[in-house]
Design a protein around this motif. Structure first.
Motif, mmCIF file in Angstrom:
data_model
loop_
_atom_site.group_PDB
_atom_site.id
_atom_site.type_symbol
_atom_site.label_atom_id
_atom_site.label_comp_id
_atom_site.label_asym_id
_atom_site.label_seq_id
_atom_site.Cartn_x
_atom_site.Cartn_y
_atom_site.Cartn_z
ATOM 1 N N MET A 243 0.836 -1.174 0.000
ATOM 2 C CA MET A 243 0.000 0.000 0.000
ATOM 3 C C MET A 243 0.891 1.251 0.000
ATOM 4 N N LYS A 244 0.664 2.116 -0.966
ATOM 5 C CA LYS A 244 1.470 3.330 -1.095
ATOM 6 C C LYS A 244 0.964 4.436 -0.179
ATOM 7 N N LEU A 245 1.796 5.453 0.000
ATOM 8 C CA LEU A 245 1.388 6.623 0.770
ATOM 9 C C LEU A 245 0.179 7.275 0.102
ATOM 10 N N THR A 246 -0.756 7.691 0.902
ATOM 11 C CA THR A 246 -1.922 8.397 0.375
ATOM 12 C C THR A 246 -1.639 9.897 0.366
ATOM 13 N N GLN A 247 -2.431 10.634 -0.381
ATOM 14 C CA GLN A 247 -2.274 12.080 -0.381
ATOM 15 C C GLN A 247 -2.547 12.646 1.008
ATOM 16 N N ALA A 248 -3.503 12.057 1.719
ATOM 17 C CA ALA A 248 -3.804 12.513 3.088
ATOM 18 C C ALA A 248 -2.589 12.315 3.997
ATOM 19 N N GLU A 249 -1.860 11.212 3.827
ATOM 20 C CA GLU A 249 -0.660 10.972 4.632
ATOM 21 C C GLU A 249 0.446 11.963 4.272
ATOM 22 N N ILE A 250 0.600 12.248 2.994
ATOM 23 C CA ILE A 250 1.603 13.223 2.570
ATOM 24 C C ILE A 250 1.265 14.588 3.155
ATOM 25 N N ASP A 251 -0.017 14.960 3.116
ATOM 26 C CA ASP A 251 -0.441 16.235 3.699
ATOM 27 C C ASP A 251 -0.168 16.276 5.198
ATOM 28 N N ALA B 250 2.183 14.609 6.766
ATOM 29 C CA ALA B 250 3.634 14.732 6.922
ATOM 30 C C ALA B 250 4.047 16.187 6.784
ATOM 31 N N GLU B 251 3.517 16.856 5.780
ATOM 32 C CA GLU B 251 3.862 18.259 5.532
ATOM 33 C C GLU B 251 3.449 19.158 6.695
ATOM 34 N N ALA B 252 2.434 18.739 7.443
ATOM 35 C CA ALA B 252 1.936 19.544 8.565
ATOM 36 C C ALA B 252 2.758 19.368 9.840
ATOM 37 N N SER C 186 9.703 17.245 16.067
ATOM 38 C CA SER C 186 10.168 15.859 15.937
ATOM 39 C C SER C 186 9.131 14.896 16.520
ATOM 40 N N GLY C 187 8.405 15.329 17.552
ATOM 41 C CA GLY C 187 7.339 14.496 18.118
ATOM 42 C C GLY C 187 6.212 14.286 17.125
ATOM 43 N N ASP C 188 5.838 15.344 16.401
ATOM 44 C CA ASP C 188 4.823 15.211 15.347
ATOM 45 C C ASP C 188 5.282 14.207 14.299
ATOM 46 N N TRP C 189 6.551 14.321 13.909
ATOM 47 C CA TRP C 189 7.102 13.440 12.876
ATOM 48 C C TRP C 189 7.095 11.987 13.342
ATOM 49 N N ARG C 190 7.535 11.751 14.587
ATOM 50 C CA ARG C 190 7.562 10.392 15.129
ATOM 51 C C ARG C 190 6.149 9.821 15.159
ATOM 52 N N HIS C 191 5.182 10.618 15.614
ATOM 53 C CA HIS C 191 3.793 10.171 15.667
ATOM 54 C C HIS C 191 3.279 9.847 14.260
ATOM 55 N N PHE C 192 3.585 10.703 13.308
ATOM 56 C CA PHE C 192 3.181 10.464 11.920
ATOM 57 C C PHE C 192 3.764 9.149 11.405
ATOM 58 N N CYS C 193 5.067 8.957 11.586
ATOM 59 C CA CYS C 193 5.726 7.732 11.108
ATOM 60 C C CYS C 193 5.116 6.488 11.760
#
Length: 76
Positions: A1-9, A11-13, A17-24
């Motif tokens: 399953m590839k990254l969705t546009q919602a996931e890319i959005d 990530a951009e938000a 580093s805590g936001d990034w870790r949570h996103f990942c």
């Protein structure tokens, strides 16, 4: 399953580093603990990851760490 546009959005938000870790963690949780097949191209090679993590002064370079049995960590 590839990254969705919602996931890319999402990530951009990321702003910390805590936001990034949570996103990942969220991305991997929806894929049985694995990053999506297009992660390297969409996040790393595109420069997106460096742009995002650069917001808090980080970069996406891979780091090799020496594991010390006495509990101290040293970047190699």
């Amino acid at each position: 399953m590839k990254l969705t546009q919602a996931e890319i959005d999402k990530a951009e938000a990321c702003q910390t580093s805590g936001d990034w870790r949570h996103f990942c963690d969220e991305v991997k949780a929806t894929r049985d603990g694995e990053y999506p097949s297009d992660w390297w191209n969409e996040m790393k090679l595109s420069g997106r990851m460096d742009r995002i993590v650069g917001k808090w002064g980080a970069d996406s370079e891979l780091t090799i760490l020496e594991i010390n049995p006495f509990g101290k960590r040293k970047d190699l």
